[in-house]
Scaffold this motif. Structure first.
Motif, PDB file in Angstrom:
ATOM      1  N   TYR A 105     -72.849 -10.623   8.583  1.00  0.00           N
ATOM      2  CA  TYR A 105     -72.307 -10.662   9.635  1.00  0.00           C
ATOM      3  C   TYR A 105     -71.673 -12.121   9.969  1.00  0.00           C
ATOM      4  N   GLU A 106     -70.739 -12.781   9.525  1.00  0.00           N
ATOM      5  CA  GLU A 106     -70.273 -14.065   9.968  1.00  0.00           C
ATOM      6  C   GLU A 106     -68.622 -13.996   9.756  1.00  0.00           C
ATOM      7  N   PRO A 107     -67.819 -15.069  10.260  1.00  0.00           N
ATOM      8  CA  PRO A 107     -66.701 -15.149  10.857  1.00  0.00           C
ATOM      9  C   PRO A 107     -65.570 -14.822   9.248  1.00  0.00           C
ATOM     10  N   SER A 108     -66.260 -15.071   8.249  1.00  0.00           N
ATOM     11  CA  SER A 108     -65.394 -14.883   6.995  1.00  0.00           C
ATOM     12  C   SER A 108     -65.650 -13.595   6.276  1.00  0.00           C
ATOM     13  N   ASN A 109     -66.474 -12.883   7.004  1.00  0.00           N
ATOM     14  CA  ASN A 109     -66.743 -11.360   6.284  1.00  0.00           C
ATOM     15  C   ASN A 109     -66.697 -10.472   7.322  1.00  0.00           C
ATOM     16  N   VAL A 110     -66.005 -10.577   8.627  1.00  0.00           N
ATOM     17  CA  VAL A 110     -66.169  -9.331   9.583  1.00  0.00           C
ATOM     18  C   VAL A 110     -64.360  -9.223   9.947  1.00  0.00           C
ATOM     19  N   ARG A 111     -64.127  -8.103  10.194  1.00  0.00           N
ATOM     20  CA  ARG A 111     -63.109  -7.638  10.617  1.00  0.00           C
ATOM     21  C   ARG A 111     -63.029  -6.412  11.562  1.00  0.00           C
ATOM     22  N   TRP A 112     -61.984  -6.019  12.223  1.00  0.00           N
ATOM     23  CA  TRP A 112     -62.000  -4.667  12.985  1.00  0.00           C
ATOM     24  C   TRP A 112     -61.006  -3.760  11.957  1.00  0.00           C
ATOM     25  N   ALA A 113     -61.747  -2.470  11.718  1.00  0.00           N
ATOM     26  CA  ALA A 113     -61.025  -1.713  10.694  1.00  0.00           C
ATOM     27  C   ALA A 113     -61.096  -0.184  11.252  1.00  0.00           C
ATOM     28  N   THR A 114     -60.058   0.609  10.829  1.00  0.00           N
ATOM     29  CA  THR A 114     -60.183   1.882  11.116  1.00  0.00           C
ATOM     30  C   THR A 114     -61.090   2.592  10.212  1.00  0.00           C
ATOM     31  N   HIS A 115     -61.412   3.867  10.624  1.00  0.00           N
ATOM     32  CA  HIS A 115     -62.272   4.776   9.964  1.00  0.00           C
ATOM     33  C   HIS A 115     -61.981   4.953   8.508  1.00  0.00           C
ATOM     34  N   ARG A 116     -60.655   5.126   8.141  1.00  0.00           N
ATOM     35  CA  ARG A 116     -60.192   5.149   6.954  1.00  0.00           C
ATOM     36  C   ARG A 116     -60.600   3.998   6.232  1.00  0.00           C
ATOM     37  N   GLU A 117     -59.858   2.745   6.789  1.00  0.00           N
ATOM     38  CA  GLU A 117     -60.201   1.624   5.880  1.00  0.00           C
ATOM     39  C   GLU A 117     -61.644   1.177   5.726  1.00  0.00           C
ATOM     40  N   GLN A 118     -62.676   1.923   6.597  1.00  0.00           N
ATOM     41  CA  GLN A 118     -64.107   1.565   6.310  1.00  0.00           C
ATOM     42  C   GLN A 118     -64.519   2.558   5.157  1.00  0.00           C
ATOM     43  N   SER A 119     -64.007   3.687   5.301  1.00  0.00           N
ATOM     44  CA  SER A 119     -64.421   4.869   4.121  1.00  0.00           C
ATOM     45  C   SER A 119     -64.081   4.521   2.832  1.00  0.00           C
ATOM     46  N   LEU A 120     -62.991   3.506   2.494  1.00  0.00           N
ATOM     47  CA  LEU A 120     -62.632   2.979   1.512  1.00  0.00           C
ATOM     48  C   LEU A 120     -63.633   1.582   0.919  1.00  0.00           C
ATOM     49  N   ASN A 121     -64.154   1.438   1.699  1.00  0.00           N
ATOM     50  CA  ASN A 121     -64.973   0.157   1.583  1.00  0.00           C
ATOM     51  C   ASN A 121     -66.548   0.205   1.564  1.00  0.00           C
TER      52      ASN A 121
END
Length: 222
Positions: free
Chosen positions: A149-165
């Motif tokens: 968890y650091e600035p270059s590796n964190v974002r706000w994402a939807t459930h669908r975006e996270q399910s693909l990640n």
């Protein structure tokens, strides 16, 4: 004459630079630079008292920051579990990484995932880097699921975006594009089980699996 030489000392947020003019009542002053950049004549007595008792003194910026923090952590304490969505996300992020009793600890702290020092110590630093949550459909997501968890590796994402990640997603590359298997199935109009069977059970190449037309009886309805 000044009984104490404060030249060059760091007292609270002030850096003492050189003697300043005396105040109308005769008190000695020193010209100081605050961490925020403000330069001001500060009474010698105030500096000595702050140094003696270990107080944090500044041009006023410290007080403003504390008030701002109080509004964020207390004034907004009407959201989920007593905090704003961003504050709750910050707390849960740390719990996943550092609290063994957290149910998801094994997938985060248990795998060595950590929170950068700035974020771990300061909610304001975290909020300044990630910003406000775009909507109620968004939650905190690591771009590289093996990263921290650091600035270059964190974002706000939807459930669908996270399910693909997710770590267990199988990535397929075709025609110069790379997507998770589930996303290719959606894009090509093929069910996920059918695409998995084509690749695993039948041993088809990625190209054939993605381009072979779906049989009329099994074709998805649009």
């Amino acid at each position: 004459m000044r009984a104490v030489n404060l030249d060059g000392r760091q007292i609270g947020r002030w850096t003492v630079m050189y003697p300043g003019p005396r105040k109308p009542d005769g008190r000695a002053t020193w010209i100081c630079r605050c961490e925020c950049g403000t330069v001001k004549a500060v009474a010698c007595g105030c500096l000595l008292t702050a140094q003696r008792h270990g107080r944090i003194v500044s041009c006023g910026c410290y007080r403003k920051e504390r008030m701002f923090t109080a509004r964020l952590t207390h004034g907004n304490a009407r959201g989920i579990k007593g905090g704003s969505p961003e504050y709750v996300a910050w707390q849960r992020m740390k719990q996943r990484c550092y609290y063994p009793g957290e149910r998801q600890f094994a997938n985060y702290g248990g795998r060595g995932i950590t929170v950068c020092p700035e974020w771990r110590e300061s909610f304001l630093a975290f909020l300044a880097d990630v910003g406000k949550r775009p909507s109620a459909k968004h939650s905190l997501d690591r771009i590289d699921t093996s990263g921290h968890y650091e600035p270059s590796n964190v974002r706000w994402a939807t459930h669908r975006e996270q399910s693909l990640n997710k770590r267990n997603n199988r990535l397929l590359t075709f025609m110069g594009e790379t997507h998770p298997l589930r996303e290719w199935a959606r894009l090509r109009g093929i069910s996920v089980p059918a695409l998995e069977n084509r690749l695993n059970a039948y041993g088809w190449t990625v190209e054939r699996a993605l381009t072979q037309p779906v049989g009329p009886s099994r074709q998805r309805k649009h």
